[in-house]
Design a protein around this motif. Structure first.
Motif, short mmCIF file in Angstrom:
data_model
loop_
_atom_site.label_atom_id
_atom_site.label_comp_id
_atom_site.label_asym_id
_atom_site.label_seq_id
_atom_site.Cartn_x
_atom_site.Cartn_y
_atom_site.Cartn_z
N ILE A 134 8.62 0.47 7.36
CA ILE A 134 9.32 1.69 6.94
C ILE A 134 10.68 1.34 6.36
O ILE A 134 11.14 1.95 5.41
N GLU A 135 11.33 0.32 6.91
CA GLU A 135 12.65 -0.07 6.39
C GLU A 135 12.53 -0.57 4.95
O GLU A 135 13.32 -0.18 4.09
N THR A 136 11.55 -1.40 4.68
CA THR A 136 11.37 -1.93 3.33
C THR A 136 11.03 -0.82 2.34
O THR A 136 11.61 -0.74 1.26
N VAL A 137 10.11 0.06 2.73
CA VAL A 137 9.70 1.15 1.83
C VAL A 137 10.89 2.05 1.52
O VAL A 137 11.16 2.37 0.36
N PHE A 138 11.66 2.43 2.54
CA PHE A 138 12.80 3.33 2.31
C PHE A 138 13.89 2.64 1.49
O PHE A 138 14.50 3.26 0.63
N ARG A 139 14.15 1.37 1.76
CA ARG A 139 15.19 0.67 0.99
C ARG A 139 14.79 0.51 -0.47
O ARG A 139 15.65 0.50 -1.36
N GLU A 140 13.51 0.37 -0.72
CA GLU A 140 13.05 0.25 -2.10
C GLU A 140 13.10 1.58 -2.84
O GLU A 140 13.31 1.61 -4.05
N SER A 161 3.08 10.00 6.15
CA SER A 161 1.88 9.37 5.59
C SER A 161 1.72 7.94 6.07
O SER A 161 0.62 7.40 6.07
N LEU A 162 2.83 7.31 6.47
CA LEU A 162 2.78 5.96 7.02
C LEU A 162 2.57 5.96 8.53
O LEU A 162 2.48 4.91 9.14
N GLY A 163 2.55 7.17 9.12
CA GLY A 163 2.32 7.27 10.56
C GLY A 163 3.58 7.34 11.40
O GLY A 163 3.55 7.06 12.59
N TYR A 164 4.70 7.74 10.81
CA TYR A 164 5.98 7.82 11.53
C TYR A 164 6.46 9.26 11.59
O TYR A 164 6.21 10.05 10.70
N LEU A 224 0.83 -1.21 0.00
CA LEU A 224 0.00 0.00 0.00
C LEU A 224 0.86 1.26 0.00
O LEU A 224 0.54 2.24 -0.69
N ALA A 225 1.96 1.24 0.75
CA ALA A 225 2.86 2.40 0.77
C ALA A 225 3.52 2.60 -0.59
O ALA A 225 3.66 3.74 -1.06
N LYS A 226 3.90 1.52 -1.23
CA LYS A 226 4.54 1.62 -2.55
C LYS A 226 3.56 2.17 -3.57
O LYS A 226 3.92 3.00 -4.41
#
Length: 189
Positions: A168-174, A102-105, A82-84
């Motif tokens: 958040i780690e996966t989204v940022f690394r991608e 937007s992800l709540g962080y 969903l974040a992607k």
């Protein structure tokens, strides 16, 4: 009502012996085939949106170019998809801060700098020259998120609880620039 029952009701009332064993076997076989087709059709229709993807979540991850971390639960993987899908793209610090928001962080991004003559002075930390390509994401949280197994939202074989925050780690690394290295620090409060 099963399809076998519906098929039996479609037979002309006088022309067939509805209780005859060969006919019952044929109706059961055809009814099971229609039941399976209906179930698969409903699952395919639900997979149009990632919210109800269930067994097609790996297809959504493939389309989004995501590789889930080993041991990631269904909820974590769904949130990453969903974040992607919501990501619009960018390389700036404000972009990544808005994405995290937007992800709540709530995050801070720290960019370590190498030691430079004329800028730094004696006693300052020495860094390697390639530190320019490293950045740190400091995630401020009331507590480090724990993912707990939930009936109906998790799948068999998942851990009962996992800690950290792979979303958040996966989204940022991608989304990070390919030539950089990002690492995460979690701070409570």
């Amino acid at each position: 009502m099963s399809h076998a029952t519906l098929l039996a009701l479609l037979l002309p009332p006088q022309s067939y012996a509805r209780n005859a064993q060969p006919l019952q076997i044929e109706l059961q076989a055809e009814g099971r085939a229609l039941d399976v087709a209906e179930r698969d059709g409903l699952q395919a229709a639900a997979a149009i949106s990632p919210f109800f993807a269930e067994y097609t979540l790996p297809d959504w991850e493939r389309v989004c170019g995501l590789t889930p971390p080993s041991g990631a639960g269904y909820q974590q993987r769904l949130q990453a998809v969903l974040a992607k899908l919501a990501a619009t793209g960018g390389l700036s610090i404000p972009y990544f801060q808005r994405l995290a928001s937007s992800l709540g962080y709530r995050i801070d991004i720290v960019e370590p700098q190498p030691f430079r003559a004329g800028i730094n002075r004696a006693g300052d930390m020495l860094q390697v020259a390639d530190i320019l390509w490293v950045w740190q994401v400091v995630v401020h949280a009331a507590q480090v998120q724990a993912w707990r197994f939930r009936a109906g939202q998790s799948t068999a074989g998942e851990a009962l609880a996992s800690f950290g925050d792979p979303v958040i780690e996966t989204v940022f690394r991608e989304l990070k620039p390919a030539h950089t290295f990002v690492y995460f620090a979690f701070q409570e409060g």
